[in-house]
Design a protein around this motif. Structure first.
Motif, PDB file in Angstrom:
ATOM      1  N   LEU A 110       0.823  -1.210   0.000  1.00  0.00           N
ATOM      2  CA  LEU A 110       0.000   0.000   0.000  1.00  0.00           C
ATOM      3  C   LEU A 110       0.858   1.260   0.000  1.00  0.00           C
ATOM      4  CD1 LEU A 110      -3.022  -0.367   2.467  1.00  0.00           C
ATOM      5  CD2 LEU A 110      -3.104   0.142   0.029  1.00  0.00           C
ATOM      6  N   PHE A 111       2.075   1.136   0.546  1.00  0.00           N
ATOM      7  CA  PHE A 111       2.930   2.308   0.741  1.00  0.00           C
ATOM      8  C   PHE A 111       4.263   2.077   0.030  1.00  0.00           C
ATOM      9  CE2 PHE A 111       0.419   1.413   4.566  1.00  0.00           C
ATOM     10  CZ  PHE A 111      -0.419   2.519   4.571  1.00  0.00           C
ATOM     11  N   THR A 112       4.377   2.575  -1.175  1.00  0.00           N
ATOM     12  CA  THR A 112       5.601   2.362  -1.952  1.00  0.00           C
ATOM     13  C   THR A 112       6.218   3.663  -2.465  1.00  0.00           C
ATOM     14  OG1 THR A 112       4.369   2.077  -4.032  1.00  0.00           O
ATOM     15  CG2 THR A 112       4.773   0.094  -2.703  1.00  0.00           C
ATOM     16  N   ASP A 113       5.544   4.793  -2.243  1.00  0.00           N
ATOM     17  CA  ASP A 113       6.027   6.066  -2.788  1.00  0.00           C
ATOM     18  C   ASP A 113       7.451   6.379  -2.340  1.00  0.00           C
ATOM     19  OD1 ASP A 113       3.002   6.154  -2.324  1.00  0.00           O
ATOM     20  OD2 ASP A 113       3.252   7.814  -3.724  1.00  0.00           O
ATOM     21  N   ALA A 114       7.714   6.239  -1.042  1.00  0.00           N
ATOM     22  CA  ALA A 114       9.034   6.595  -0.530  1.00  0.00           C
ATOM     23  C   ALA A 114      10.090   5.597  -0.989  1.00  0.00           C
ATOM     24  CB  ALA A 114       9.007   6.672   0.991  1.00  0.00           C
ATOM     25  N   GLU A 115       9.734   4.320  -1.123  1.00  0.00           N
ATOM     26  CA  GLU A 115      10.691   3.324  -1.606  1.00  0.00           C
ATOM     27  C   GLU A 115      11.117   3.646  -3.037  1.00  0.00           C
ATOM     28  OE1 GLU A 115       9.492  -0.786  -0.807  1.00  0.00           O
ATOM     29  OE2 GLU A 115       8.028   0.040   0.591  1.00  0.00           O
ATOM     30  N   VAL A 116      10.171   4.056  -3.862  1.00  0.00           N
ATOM     31  CA  VAL A 116      10.497   4.449  -5.238  1.00  0.00           C
ATOM     32  C   VAL A 116      11.299   5.741  -5.234  1.00  0.00           C
ATOM     33  CG1 VAL A 116       9.506   5.187  -7.428  1.00  0.00           C
ATOM     34  CG2 VAL A 116       8.491   3.258  -6.192  1.00  0.00           C
ATOM     35  N   ALA A 117      10.904   6.695  -4.381  1.00  0.00           N
ATOM     36  CA  ALA A 117      11.612   7.970  -4.306  1.00  0.00           C
ATOM     37  C   ALA A 117      13.058   7.786  -3.878  1.00  0.00           C
ATOM     38  CB  ALA A 117      10.899   8.908  -3.343  1.00  0.00           C
ATOM     39  N   LEU A 118      13.319   6.802  -3.034  1.00  0.00           N
ATOM     40  CA  LEU A 118      14.695   6.526  -2.605  1.00  0.00           C
ATOM     41  C   LEU A 118      15.602   6.285  -3.806  1.00  0.00           C
ATOM     42  CD1 LEU A 118      16.877   5.780  -0.501  1.00  0.00           C
ATOM     43  CD2 LEU A 118      15.890   3.469  -0.464  1.00  0.00           C
ATOM     44  N   ALA A 119      15.159   5.433  -4.731  1.00  0.00           N
ATOM     45  CA  ALA A 119      15.955   5.168  -5.931  1.00  0.00           C
ATOM     46  C   ALA A 119      15.945   6.346  -6.889  1.00  0.00           C
ATOM     47  CB  ALA A 119      15.439   3.911  -6.635  1.00  0.00           C
ATOM     48  N   THR A 123       6.192  13.640   0.948  1.00  0.00           N
ATOM     49  CA  THR A 123       4.807  13.563   1.408  1.00  0.00           C
ATOM     50  C   THR A 123       3.979  12.791   0.386  1.00  0.00           C
ATOM     51  OG1 THR A 123       4.200  15.653   0.364  1.00  0.00           O
ATOM     52  CG2 THR A 123       4.983  15.755   2.633  1.00  0.00           C
ATOM     53  N   PHE A 124       3.098  11.975   0.878  1.00  0.00           N
ATOM     54  CA  PHE A 124       2.231  11.204  -0.012  1.00  0.00           C
ATOM     55  C   PHE A 124       0.916  10.928   0.702  1.00  0.00           C
ATOM     56  CE2 PHE A 124       5.150   8.465   2.245  1.00  0.00           C
ATOM     57  CZ  PHE A 124       4.348   7.464   2.771  1.00  0.00           C
ATOM     58  N   LYS A 125      -0.118  10.811  -0.067  1.00  0.00           N
ATOM     59  CA  LYS A 125      -1.458  10.619   0.498  1.00  0.00           C
ATOM     60  C   LYS A 125      -1.641   9.166   0.913  1.00  0.00           C
ATOM     61  CE  LYS A 125      -6.349  11.540  -0.407  1.00  0.00           C
ATOM     62  NZ  LYS A 125      -6.500  12.284   0.850  1.00  0.00           N
ATOM     63  N   HIS A 126      -2.134   8.976   2.114  1.00  0.00           N
ATOM     64  CA  HIS A 126      -2.461   7.634   2.586  1.00  0.00           C
ATOM     65  C   HIS A 126      -3.553   7.078   1.682  1.00  0.00           C
ATOM     66  CE1 HIS A 126      -3.770   4.319   5.096  1.00  0.00           C
ATOM     67  NE2 HIS A 126      -2.755   4.526   5.903  1.00  0.00           N
ATOM     68  N   PRO A 127      -3.377   5.887   1.119  1.00  0.00           N
ATOM     69  CA  PRO A 127      -4.349   5.389   0.139  1.00  0.00           C
ATOM     70  C   PRO A 127      -5.705   5.012   0.718  1.00  0.00           C
ATOM     71  CG  PRO A 127      -2.655   3.747   0.588  1.00  0.00           C
ATOM     72  CD  PRO A 127      -2.217   5.008   1.273  1.00  0.00           C
ATOM     73  N   ARG A 160      -5.451  11.382   4.909  1.00  0.00           N
ATOM     74  CA  ARG A 160      -4.354  12.085   5.560  1.00  0.00           C
ATOM     75  C   ARG A 160      -3.114  11.985   4.676  1.00  0.00           C
ATOM     76  NH1 ARG A 160      -2.845   7.354   9.877  1.00  0.00           N
ATOM     77  NH2 ARG A 160      -1.043   6.527   8.732  1.00  0.00           N
ATOM     78  N   GLU A 161      -2.138  12.854   4.976  1.00  0.00           N
ATOM     79  CA  GLU A 161      -0.851  12.778   4.308  1.00  0.00           C
ATOM     80  C   GLU A 161       0.161  12.120   5.235  1.00  0.00           C
ATOM     81  OE1 GLU A 161      -0.084  16.052   0.857  1.00  0.00           O
ATOM     82  OE2 GLU A 161       0.588  16.537   2.880  1.00  0.00           O
ATOM     83  N   ASP A 162       0.991  11.251   4.663  1.00  0.00           N
ATOM     84  CA  ASP A 162       2.090  10.651   5.414  1.00  0.00           C
ATOM     85  C   ASP A 162       3.399  11.289   4.979  1.00  0.00           C
ATOM     86  OD1 ASP A 162       0.479   9.005   6.877  1.00  0.00           O
ATOM     87  OD2 ASP A 162       0.776   7.244   5.614  1.00  0.00           O
ATOM     88  N   ILE A 163       4.375  11.246   5.868  1.00  0.00           N
ATOM     89  CA  ILE A 163       5.655  11.902   5.630  1.00  0.00           C
ATOM     90  C   ILE A 163       6.793  10.921   5.895  1.00  0.00           C
ATOM     91  CG2 ILE A 163       7.212  13.754   6.379  1.00  0.00           C
ATOM     92  CD1 ILE A 163       4.759  15.388   7.119  1.00  0.00           C
TER      93      ILE A 163
END
Length: 240
Positions: free
Chosen positions: A46-55, A219-223, A227-230
């Motif tokens: 459900l939460f992959t935005d930050a993992e992709v952003a890391l690369a 920052t990304f929206k909780h699916p 709310r927004e997660d950070i």
């Protein structure tokens, strides 16, 4: 439609009981894959935005091709996939201390498994990233110990101050980061994911080991929840 819940595998490991589960998220009409260690959630699809952003953020710092990249922590594979999707990546080694997670990908139990396991540029390596970071060999990939890396991307602990195992903490010290930096080529990049806001003590330690550093707040929206997660991605570069 798949079953609402299924435990795909369950393994005892030296770090605790590791489980892989798939559940149906009815509000989104998707299957969600989750990895737990004992009662603690390690990761969720459900939460992959930050993992992709890391690369994406780490590799964007490099303006050359045929990059030699190391990822610490395989997990569900989203950081590794993002690195492979970058046309500048020539070779990728993904180190994970849990061979069970590597087997899940190789056996096709996870959605990205087939792509990662069969990409000729990608090696899924059963090994301890933290031990490798303190090794005296130039490189961290045991198959090529004499070859340094253009980028090292790390996504294992929740944050530098919230580690999964006490042994991991020494990496985030000044000495640990200086040792890690030795595995990078001049102008190489170390990028780290954290679930916390930027931590000043860790930024100070990074500055002691690298030529330049910055912390990107993602920052990304909780699916599911409104709310927004950070999260934070730290990016550090060695001197050229």
């Amino acid at each position: 439609m798949s079953l609402l819940f299924k435990e795909l595998d369950y393994r005892p490991t030296p770090m605790g009981v590791l489980s892989l589960r798939r559940r149906r998220e009815l509000s989104l009409e998707i299957d969600v894959y989750e990895i737990k260690l004992d009662d603690e959630y390690l990761m969720s699809s459900l939460f992959t935005d930050a993992e992709v952003a890391l690369a994406d953020l780490g590799l964007a710092e490099l303006d050359r091709n045929n990059l030699n990249v190391v990822v610490g922590g395989l997990g569900l594979g989203y950081t590794a996939k993002a690195a492979l999707d970058n046309p500048k990546t020539g070779k990728l080694a993904v180190l994970d201390t849990l061979n069970e997670v590597i087997e899940w990908h190789q056996e096709g139990l996870l959605p990205l498994g087939e792509q990662l396991a069969h990409d000729p540029r990608c090696a899924l390596v059963h090994g301890d990233f933290f031990a490798a970071s303190f090794s005296e060999t130039p490189g961290m990939n045991p198959a090529e110990p004499d070859v340094k890396h253009d980028a090292i991307l790390l996504d294992v602990d929740h944050s530098p101050s919230n580690v999964l195992h006490p042994d991991h903490a020494r990496l985030y010290t000044e000495d640990g980061l200086k040792r890690l930096a030795r595995h990078l080529v001049p102008g190489g990049i170390f990028a780290l994911w954290s679930t916390e806001m930027p931590e000043p003590w860790f930024e100070a330690n990074l500055k002691s080991a690298f030529d330049s550093i910055r912390a990107e707040v993602i920052t990304f929206k909780h699916p599911v929840m409104d709310r927004e997660d950070i999260n934070t991605v730290y990016i550090a570069r060695t001197s050229s």
